[in-house]
Design a protein around this motif. Structure first.
Motif, mmCIF file in Angstrom:
data_model
loop_
_atom_site.group_PDB
_atom_site.id
_atom_site.type_symbol
_atom_site.label_atom_id
_atom_site.label_comp_id
_atom_site.label_asym_id
_atom_site.label_seq_id
_atom_site.Cartn_x
_atom_site.Cartn_y
_atom_site.Cartn_z
ATOM 1 N N ILE A 11 -22.450 49.342 131.446
ATOM 2 C CA ILE A 11 -21.575 48.801 130.404
ATOM 3 C C ILE A 11 -20.697 47.760 131.080
ATOM 4 O O ILE A 11 -19.964 48.073 132.016
ATOM 5 N N ASN A 12 -20.786 46.509 130.629
ATOM 6 C CA ASN A 12 -20.106 45.390 131.275
ATOM 7 C C ASN A 12 -18.690 45.134 130.770
ATOM 8 O O ASN A 12 -18.002 44.271 131.309
ATOM 9 N N VAL A 26 -23.046 42.581 127.037
ATOM 10 C CA VAL A 26 -21.988 43.583 127.081
ATOM 11 C C VAL A 26 -22.489 44.940 127.571
ATOM 12 O O VAL A 26 -21.703 45.795 127.959
ATOM 13 N N LEU A 27 -23.814 45.117 127.574
ATOM 14 C CA LEU A 27 -24.387 46.406 127.925
ATOM 15 C C LEU A 27 -25.822 46.196 128.397
ATOM 16 O O LEU A 27 -26.500 45.280 127.934
ATOM 17 N N VAL A 75 -13.703 43.834 121.961
ATOM 18 C CA VAL A 75 -14.404 45.114 121.891
ATOM 19 C C VAL A 75 -13.452 46.140 121.272
ATOM 20 O O VAL A 75 -12.399 46.433 121.829
ATOM 21 N N LYS A 76 -13.835 46.635 120.099
ATOM 22 C CA LYS A 76 -13.004 47.584 119.356
ATOM 23 C C LYS A 76 -13.308 49.027 119.755
ATOM 24 O O LYS A 76 -12.405 49.850 119.848
ATOM 25 N N ALA A 77 -14.590 49.342 119.983
ATOM 26 C CA ALA A 77 -14.971 50.713 120.325
ATOM 27 C C ALA A 77 -16.284 50.714 121.094
ATOM 28 O O ALA A 77 -17.150 49.882 120.838
ATOM 29 N N ILE A 78 -16.409 51.650 122.027
ATOM 30 C CA ILE A 78 -17.646 51.875 122.761
ATOM 31 C C ILE A 78 -18.038 53.322 122.501
ATOM 32 O O ILE A 78 -17.276 54.241 122.808
ATOM 33 N N HIS A 79 -19.207 53.525 121.898
ATOM 34 C CA HIS A 79 -19.625 54.861 121.473
ATOM 35 C C HIS A 79 -20.611 55.531 122.426
ATOM 36 O O HIS A 79 -21.107 56.612 122.127
ATOM 37 N N VAL A 80 -20.916 54.884 123.556
ATOM 38 C CA VAL A 80 -21.888 55.433 124.511
ATOM 39 C C VAL A 80 -21.284 55.388 125.907
ATOM 40 O O VAL A 80 -20.264 54.748 126.139
ATOM 41 N N LYS A 81 -21.949 56.069 126.841
ATOM 42 C CA LYS A 81 -21.533 56.007 128.247
ATOM 43 C C LYS A 81 -22.788 55.842 129.099
ATOM 44 O O LYS A 81 -23.910 56.110 128.646
ATOM 45 N N ASN A 139 -31.698 52.732 116.572
ATOM 46 C CA ASN A 139 -30.665 52.509 115.557
ATOM 47 C C ASN A 139 -29.402 53.340 115.749
ATOM 48 O O ASN A 139 -28.807 53.810 114.797
ATOM 49 N N VAL A 140 -28.970 53.502 116.996
ATOM 50 C CA VAL A 140 -27.709 54.195 117.305
ATOM 51 C C VAL A 140 -26.632 53.130 117.516
ATOM 52 O O VAL A 140 -26.850 52.132 118.197
ATOM 53 N N LEU A 141 -25.460 53.334 116.916
ATOM 54 C CA LEU A 141 -24.338 52.419 117.098
ATOM 55 C C LEU A 141 -23.776 52.606 118.500
ATOM 56 O O LEU A 141 -23.282 53.681 118.841
#
Length: 170
Positions: free
Chosen positions: A113-114, A127-128, A147-153, A161-163
């Motif tokens: 994740i950049n 960005v990723l 960047v408002k939110a990051i939902h993964v790590k 189709n995952v946000l």
């Protein structure tokens, strides 16, 4: 779970699975709501039974109709309209969704994740990094923004189709 049905013209139908009740291993009740313009326009209770390896559906528990086993299709035909089915999210650019939402196009693993929440990004900036089919793919921002939110790590294995991330336009 929210499900979006979006046709080729961008018109959408929203269905919410509001409650699931398991009465027994072979009898499940589903409560659905149909939403239009942020208003519930239809509510329905559907009962599904499994008998001798076959599935049956009813809305009144009196008349039962045999249905084929469903393998979670990605498209559905309703009368003369073909809908794309999206479970749990509305993809970017479809049905008025936010263009800053970054979704996986195929299953893969998050390698890097950049950016961080609050980072300023430019349209086209990577960005990723997502590894899919043994290749590293740069996921790029579709808009200039923050960047408002990051939902993964890093290390997460994602389905299609995952946000992954949300970018808010400046």
């Amino acid at each position: 779970m929210r499900t979006y049905l979006i046709d080729d013209e961008g018109k959408e139908l929203i269905i919410d699975l509001t409650k699931t009740t398991v009465h027994s291993y072979d009898n499940v009740e589903y409560n659905y709501s149909t939403i239009q313009d942020n208003q519930v326009v239809n509510q329905q209770v559907v009962h599904v039974r499994k008998l001798c390896g076959q599935y049956f559906i009813s809305t009144d528990k009196v008349a039962w109709k045999k249905i084929p086993r469903q393998d979670l299709p990605s498209r559905m035909i309703n009368v003369d309209t073909v809908y794309n089915i999206f479970r749990g999210f509305k993809p970017s650019g479809l049905g008025g969704a936010d263009e800053g939402e970054l979704l996986t196009k195929m299953p893969g693993k998050v390698v890097k994740i950049n950016v961080e929440v609050g980072s300023q990004v430019k349209k086209g900036e990577a960005v990723l990094i997502l590894e899919a089919m043994k290749m590293e793919n740069e996921i790029k921002s579709g808009i200039d923004g923050i960047v408002k939110a990051i939902h993964v790590k890093v290390g997460d294995t994602l389905e299609e189709n995952v946000l992954m991330m949300e970018v808010e336009a400046n």
